[in-house]
Design an enzyme around this catalytic site. Structure first.
Site, PDB file in Angstrom:
ATOM      1  N   HIS A  99       0.878  -1.177   0.000  1.00 53.49           N
ATOM      2  CA  HIS A  99       0.000   0.000   0.000  1.00 53.49           C
ATOM      3  C   HIS A  99       0.915   1.226   0.000  1.00 53.49           C
ATOM      4  O   HIS A  99       2.014   1.171   0.580  1.00 53.49           O
ATOM      5  CB  HIS A  99      -0.829   0.124   1.276  1.00 53.49           C
ATOM      6  CG  HIS A  99      -1.737  -1.017   1.589  1.00 53.49           C
ATOM      7  ND1 HIS A  99      -1.312  -2.150   2.218  1.00 53.49           N
ATOM      8  CD2 HIS A  99      -3.067  -1.176   1.387  1.00 53.49           C
ATOM      9  CE1 HIS A  99      -2.349  -2.967   2.397  1.00 53.49           C
ATOM     10  NE2 HIS A  99      -3.421  -2.410   1.892  1.00 53.49           N
ATOM     11  N   ASP A 102       2.321   2.037   3.408  1.00 54.45           N
ATOM     12  CA  ASP A 102       3.286   1.083   3.990  1.00 54.45           C
ATOM     13  C   ASP A 102       4.724   1.520   3.745  1.00 54.45           C
ATOM     14  O   ASP A 102       5.600   1.245   4.553  1.00 54.45           O
ATOM     15  CB  ASP A 102       3.183  -0.320   3.352  1.00 54.45           C
ATOM     16  CG  ASP A 102       1.795  -0.880   3.351  1.00 54.45           C
ATOM     17  OD1 ASP A 102       1.009  -0.502   4.218  1.00 54.45           O
ATOM     18  OD2 ASP A 102       1.513  -1.713   2.460  1.00 54.45           O
ATOM     19  N   GLU A 230     -10.626  -6.878  -4.383  1.00 60.02           N
ATOM     20  CA  GLU A 230     -10.446  -7.912  -3.351  1.00 60.02           C
ATOM     21  C   GLU A 230     -11.684  -7.954  -2.464  1.00 60.02           C
ATOM     22  O   GLU A 230     -11.901  -7.061  -1.645  1.00 60.02           O
ATOM     23  CB  GLU A 230      -9.189  -7.602  -2.532  1.00 60.02           C
ATOM     24  CG  GLU A 230      -8.890  -8.670  -1.500  1.00 60.02           C
ATOM     25  CD  GLU A 230      -7.589  -8.397  -0.742  1.00 60.02           C
ATOM     26  OE1 GLU A 230      -6.648  -7.823  -1.327  1.00 60.02           O
ATOM     27  OE2 GLU A 230      -7.532  -8.757   0.442  1.00 60.02           O
ATOM     28  N   HIS A 269     -10.681 -14.060   3.919  1.00 60.69           N
ATOM     29  CA  HIS A 269     -11.912 -13.339   3.586  1.00 60.69           C
ATOM     30  C   HIS A 269     -12.999 -14.324   3.159  1.00 60.69           C
ATOM     31  O   HIS A 269     -14.180 -14.104   3.421  1.00 60.69           O
ATOM     32  CB  HIS A 269     -11.664 -12.328   2.467  1.00 60.69           C
ATOM     33  CG  HIS A 269     -10.686 -11.255   2.828  1.00 60.69           C
ATOM     34  ND1 HIS A 269     -10.345 -10.225   1.970  1.00 60.69           N
ATOM     35  CD2 HIS A 269      -9.968 -11.050   3.957  1.00 60.69           C
ATOM     36  CE1 HIS A 269      -9.468  -9.438   2.557  1.00 60.69           C
ATOM     37  NE2 HIS A 269      -9.211  -9.916   3.763  1.00 60.69           N
ATOM     38  N   ASP A 294      -4.558 -13.794  -2.210  1.00 57.76           N
ATOM     39  CA  ASP A 294      -3.903 -13.417  -0.960  1.00 57.76           C
ATOM     40  C   ASP A 294      -3.875 -14.666  -0.100  1.00 57.76           C
ATOM     41  O   ASP A 294      -4.905 -15.145   0.380  1.00 57.76           O
ATOM     42  CB  ASP A 294      -4.659 -12.278  -0.264  1.00 57.76           C
ATOM     43  CG  ASP A 294      -4.182 -10.910  -0.743  1.00 57.76           C
ATOM     44  OD1 ASP A 294      -3.364 -10.868  -1.687  1.00 57.76           O
ATOM     45  OD2 ASP A 294      -4.620  -9.893  -0.172  1.00 57.76           O
ATOM     46  N   ASP A 305     -10.270 -11.434  10.802  1.00 59.65           N
ATOM     47  CA  ASP A 305      -9.260 -11.667   9.773  1.00 59.65           C
ATOM     48  C   ASP A 305      -7.902 -11.815  10.474  1.00 59.65           C
ATOM     49  O   ASP A 305      -7.176 -10.839  10.613  1.00 59.65           O
ATOM     50  CB  ASP A 305      -9.284 -10.437   8.852  1.00 59.65           C
ATOM     51  CG  ASP A 305      -8.615 -10.655   7.515  1.00 59.65           C
ATOM     52  OD1 ASP A 305      -8.323 -11.807   7.165  1.00 59.65           O
ATOM     53  OD2 ASP A 305      -8.399  -9.652   6.803  1.00 59.65           O
ATOM     54  N   ASP A 307      -5.281 -13.444   9.507  1.00 63.26           N
ATOM     55  CA  ASP A 307      -4.157 -13.365   8.573  1.00 63.26           C
ATOM     56  C   ASP A 307      -2.968 -14.219   8.987  1.00 63.26           C
ATOM     57  O   ASP A 307      -1.826 -13.758   9.032  1.00 63.26           O
ATOM     58  CB  ASP A 307      -3.678 -11.912   8.403  1.00 63.26           C
ATOM     59  CG  ASP A 307      -4.691 -11.059   7.655  1.00 63.26           C
ATOM     60  OD1 ASP A 307      -5.509 -11.616   6.904  1.00 63.26           O
ATOM     61  OD2 ASP A 307      -4.655  -9.815   7.815  1.00 63.26           O
TER      62      ASP A 307
END
Ligand code: XLS
Ligand code: NI
Ligand code: NI
Length: 437
Positions: A99, A102, A230, A269, A294, A305, A307
């Site tokens: 991003h 980031d 996404e 997701h 992802d 989420d 992750d």
């Protein structure tokens, strides 16, 4: 200077190795179904989880030891570029994703933010040229800053919409500079808290407006990455418009965006939406819209989420089966949108976690390839749907020769003599276990 002096370039050593810094299953050049593993998998490291997570959670302070924190935010940003490319090179990963926020600090104004982005992405470009590492996708963070509390494309405030447009424009300029293969839109705040104050149609029209502006700008600057949406059903919004693959395809078709837009699907997701990952991949594949993935996994006992790095070989096998059936995933790839757990706070865990994810995908790829070679699933389908092609009535319906009246008289004649067949699904799953274990 090295950020991981204790780690050499990770090599394949095989299953028996006691070396933690080695691949046990991923062998980049090993040919599977006619292609090297690395071409099937097109691994990417996510900048946000790997470089910016500090390990804090709503109940606890940061835990992560990170040696790239510098005297100023810009120093940190520059150190991160160095460390990031060291990670990519040591892992032998050829792609990355980020991003805007980031990589570069927001500063005190939009000008400062954009200038910071130019400076840092210039540095990134130098690293890319030196190493041959490529940009899988970039995206604009249009959800963290307070200005986006009512959405970006879906905002009630046209000035916020303009700010979002400026970020997307910059994102596309950067994508052009770095030769990005894809460009992602994830709409964390493109949703609502309550319908009481929401004009759903107006908000979705505006999201589509932003997407169309993006296509037009890409054409104008002569850079057309594959655009990806996404999906995610919720979090941070209560309800997000791009709920899942099917809902997002309806949006894409409703606004005539097919051709320019495909899907970037995330495992965690999918489960948040109440689907398996393979379900989401299948839906996209059947629309010809499977763009990229992802790669992570959720915890089924937690409703958010999380992750996690993917370590579940069965799930990854079924996902890789869809990807192989899709004829691969390029120009997309397998992006580790995954973060180390709070207790894995050491620098080296960043490397170990990626090795775990890469080994899991290598195993999933190999098992999925074997399923295809043995026709395990295609034989199952051929048998289950066999009556459509080996009975007269089946062939006749498919040939369009029947109507309700003719079928009604067929049913009156034969209806009580239908021979049903058992699926033996428990046996099938047990054989599938033999492939995985
Ligand atoms: C958040 C999303 C996000 C996207 C990129 O849940 O996964 O990280 O991948 O904005
Ligand atoms: Ni994601
Ligand atoms: Ni996510």
């Amino acid at each position: 200077m090295s950020y991981f002096p204790q780690v050499e370039k990770i090599q394949f050593e095989g299953k028996g190795t006691k070396n933690r810094f080695a691949f046990r299953h991923y062998k980049a050049d090993e040919v599977v179904l006619g292609k090297p593993m690395k071409e099937h998998l097109r691994f990417a490291v996510a900048y946000w989880h790997t470089m910016t997570q500090d390990g804090s959670d709503p109940f606890g302070m940061p835990t992560n030891e990170r040696t790239w924190i510098g005297a100023t935010e810009m120093d940190t940003a520059k150190n991160r570029v160095e460390a990031f490319f060291e990670i990519l090179e040591k892992l032998g990963v050829e792609y990355f994703c980020f991003h805007d926020i980031d990589v570069a600090p927001a500063g005190n104004s939009i000008e400062e933010f954009m200038n910071n982005l130019d400076e840092i992405t210039d540095l990134i470009k130098v690293k890319m040229d030196q190493t041959g590492i490529k940009l899988l996708w970039n995206t604009a963070n249009m959800f963290s800053h307070p200005r986006f509390n009512n959405g970006a494309g879906s905002t009630n405030d046209p000035e916020v919409f303009a700010y979002a447009a400026a970020q997307v424009k910059k994102g596309l300029d950067i994508s052009k500079k770095l030769g990005g293969a894809n460009y992602v839109f994830w709409g964390g705040r493109e949703g609502y808290e309550t319908l009481l104050n929401t004009d759903m149609k107006f908000e979705q029209d505006n999201i589509a407006r932003l997407f169309k502006m993006s296509i037009a700008y890409g054409e104008k600057i002569g850079h057309k990455p594959q655009f990806l949406i996404e999906p995610k059903p919720k979090e941070p919004s209560k309800h997000q418009y791009d709920f899942d693959a099917a809902t997002t395809m309806a949006f894409i078709k409703n606004y005539g965006l097919e051709g320019d837009f495909k899907l970037n699907l995330e495992a965690n997701h999918a489960t948040l939406a109440g689907h398996t990952f393979e379900h989401e991949l299948r839906v996209a594949r059947e629309y010809g819209a499977l763009g990229s993935i992802d790669a992570n996994q959720g915890d089924m006992l937690l409703g958010w989420d999380t992750d996690e790095f993917p370590t579940n070989v069965m799930d990854v096998t079924l996902a890789m089966y869809e990807i192989l059936q899709n004829g691969g995933i390029a120009p997309g790839g397998v992006n580790f949108d995954a973060k180390v757990r709070r207790s894995s706070f050491a620098m080296e865990d960043l490397i170990l976690a990626h090795i775990a994810g890469m080994d899991t995908f290598a195993r999933g790829l190999k098992v999925a390839a074997k399923l295809i070679e043995d026709k395990f699933i295609s034989d199952l389908l051929a048998e289950r749907y066999g009556k459509w092609t080996n009975t007269e009535i089946g062939k006749s319906i498919l040939a369009g020769k029947e109507d309700l009246e003719s079928l009604s008289s067929y049913a009156y004649k034969h209806g009580d003599a239908i021979e049903l067949e058992s699926s033996h699904i428990e046996y099938v799953k047990s054989v599938l276990n033999d492939y995985v274990f």
